[in-house]
Design an enzyme around this catalytic site. Structure first.
Site, short mmCIF file in Angstrom:
data_model
loop_
_atom_site.label_atom_id
_atom_site.label_comp_id
_atom_site.label_asym_id
_atom_site.label_seq_id
_atom_site.Cartn_x
_atom_site.Cartn_y
_atom_site.Cartn_z
N LYS A 107 0.82 -1.14 -0.37
CA LYS A 107 -0.15 -0.35 0.10
C LYS A 107 1.08 0.77 0.22
O LYS A 107 0.46 1.96 -0.44
CB LYS A 107 -1.13 -0.26 1.41
N GLN A 132 -5.00 -1.66 9.60
CA GLN A 132 -4.82 -2.84 9.24
C GLN A 132 -4.96 -3.51 9.85
O GLN A 132 -5.33 -3.76 11.18
CB GLN A 132 -3.21 -2.78 8.88
N ASP A 187 -11.42 2.74 4.04
CA ASP A 187 -11.15 1.62 3.19
C ASP A 187 -13.10 1.40 3.52
O ASP A 187 -13.87 -0.13 3.07
CB ASP A 187 -10.87 0.91 5.13
#
Ligand code: NDP
Length: 309
Positions: free
Chosen positions: A53, A97, A120
Site C-alpha cells: 500500500k 490494517q 476502507d
C-alpha cells in the site's frame, strides 16, 4: 468455448494511471493527497499488505506515512493516534490494517476514524451512505469488483446477480453496489439451501467465501460472468492436483514455492462460464488500486470539490 479472462492486473494499472493524473492535477492546486496506514504489531501477512500500500501510494504520487504501534498498544493508545490523524489536515485517508491484536477493541478503533478519511469504507456512516446512494467512501475490494464489470463492458442493470458471502468487508457491500446499479441481487451464505441451484440462476456470480475452489461447474450457468474474490493459499499436493492437474506452469510455481494461490472458484468453471477473473491477477490487484482512488476521492470530497468522472 473457454471463458474470457478478465485481467485485473491490466484494469488496476489503468486505474492507477488515472489516479496518478488526478494526483498531479491536485498538486497543481497545492494539494497532495495523504494516506496514513496504521499497522499494529508484527503480523507478517499484514506487513506485506502494508508495504504494498505504501509503495503504491508513492508510485501514484500520494503522500503516505506508516504508523507502527507495538503489539502491546492499548485501545486508548490507538484512539489517541487516530484522533491525531483525524486532526491533521494533510492526512486525507486513514487505514487501520486488520486484524488488530485480540486485546484491542477493533470496532471502537474503526468507529473513531473520521468518516471523511475512512478510505476502507468500513465506518457505519459510509455503510449508510452506500445503502442510501449518497456520495461516500466505498470499501476497496467491492469497488474493485464493480470496476472490473464496468471496464469489461459487462452489463449489470436488470441482470440476476448472486453473491456468495455476506461479510461486512466484501459480500454485503458488493451486493449493495450491484443493487445500486439495478441488478436483481441474491445474497447467499452458509445457511443457504441448494446453493448450487441458487448460483445457477446468476448472470453475474460473485464468490467471496474463503473456501478453495468451492464453486464448481455445477454452480454456474453456461455463459455467466464469474467474479472470484477468494484468495486461498494451498500447500497440499493432493489439493493442488484437484485444481491444477496438467497445468505445467502452475506446477513449476508450486514446486518452486511449495504453495500456490487458488480462488473460491474451481478452475474448471472457465470451461463453461462466459467470463471469469483469474486468481491471482483478478480482483486482488484492484484492492490496492481502489485504495489509491479512495484516498484521492477523500482529498477531493474533504475540500468540497466534485470528483472528475
Ligand atoms: P468471511 O470469512 O468474513 O466471510 C465468508 C462468507 O462466506 C460468510 O458470509 C460465510 O457465511 C460464507 N460461507 C462460508 N462457507 C460457506 C459455505 N460452505 N457455503 C456458503 N457460504 C459460505 O470472508 P471475507 O468476506 O473477508 O473474504 C472472503 C474471501 O475473499 C476470502 O478468501 C478472502 O481471502 C478473500 N478476500 C480477498 C480480497 C482481495 O483483495 N481480493 C480482500 C478481502 C477478502 P456465514 O455468514 O453464514 O458464516
Amino acid at each position: 468455448m473457454a471463458a474470457r479472462i478478465l485481467d485485473g492486473t491490466r484494469i488496476a494499472a489503468e486505474i492507477r494511471a488515472e489516479v496518478t493524473a488526478q494526483a498531479k492535477a491536485l498538486a497543481s492546486s497545492g494539494v497532495r493527497p495523504g494516506l496514513a496506514v496504521v499497522l499494529v504489531g508484527h503480523n507478517p501477512a499484514s506487513e506485506i499488505y502494508v508495504r504494498g500500500k505504501v509503495k503504491s501510494s508513492e508510485e501514484v504520487g500520494l503522500y503516505s506515512e506508516q504508523h507502527t504501534p507495538a503489539e502491546s498498544a492499548t485501545t486508548e493508545d490507538l484512539l489517541a493516534l487516530i484522533a491525531d490523524l483525524n486532526r491533521r489536515d494533510e492526512i486525507d485517508g486513514i487505514l487501520v490494517q486488520l486484524p488488530l491484536p485480540a486485546h484491542v477493541d477493533a470496532k471502537k478503533v474503526l468507529l473513531a476514524v473520521d468518516p471523511a478519511k475512512d478510505v476502507d469504507g468500513f465506518h457505519p456512516m459510509n455503510v449508510g451512505y452506500l445503502s442510501t446512494q449518497r456520495p461516500g467512501l466505498v470499501p476497496c475490494t467491492p469497488a474493485g469488483v464493480m470496476e472490473i464489470l464496468k471496464r469489461s463492458a459487462i452489463p449489470v442493470a436488470g441482470q440476476e446477480a448472486v453473491v456468495v458471502g455476506r461479510s461486512d468487508i466484501v459480500g454485503k457491500p458488493v451486493a449493495m453496489l450491484l443493487l445500486n446499479q439495478n441488478a436483481t441481487v441474491t445474497v447467499c451464505h452458509s445457511k443457504t439451501r441448494d446453493l448450487p441451484g441458487v448460483c445457477r440462476r446468476a448472470d453475474i456470480l460473485v464468490a467471496a467465501i474463503g473456501r478453495p475452489g468451492m464453486v464448481t461447474r455445477d454452480y454456474v450457468k453456461p455463459g455467466a460472468t464469474v467474479i472470484d474474490v477468494g484468495i486461498n493459499r494451498i500447500t497440499d499436493r493432493k489439493e493442488f492436483d484437484r485444481f491444477f492437474a496438467g497445468n505445467k506452469k502452475r506446477e513449476e510455481t508450486f514446486l518452486a514455492k511449495g504453495s500456490t494461490l487458488v480462488g473460491d472458484v474451481h478452475p474448471e468453471v472457465a470451461e463453461i462460464a462466459g467470463a471469469v477473473t483469474p486468481v491471482p491477477g483478478g480482483v486482488g490487484p484492484l484492492t490496492i488500486a481502489m485504495l489509491m482512488a479512495n484516498t484521492v476521492k477523500a482529498a477531493i470530497l474533504r475540500r468540497g470539490r466534485s470528483i472528475p468522472s
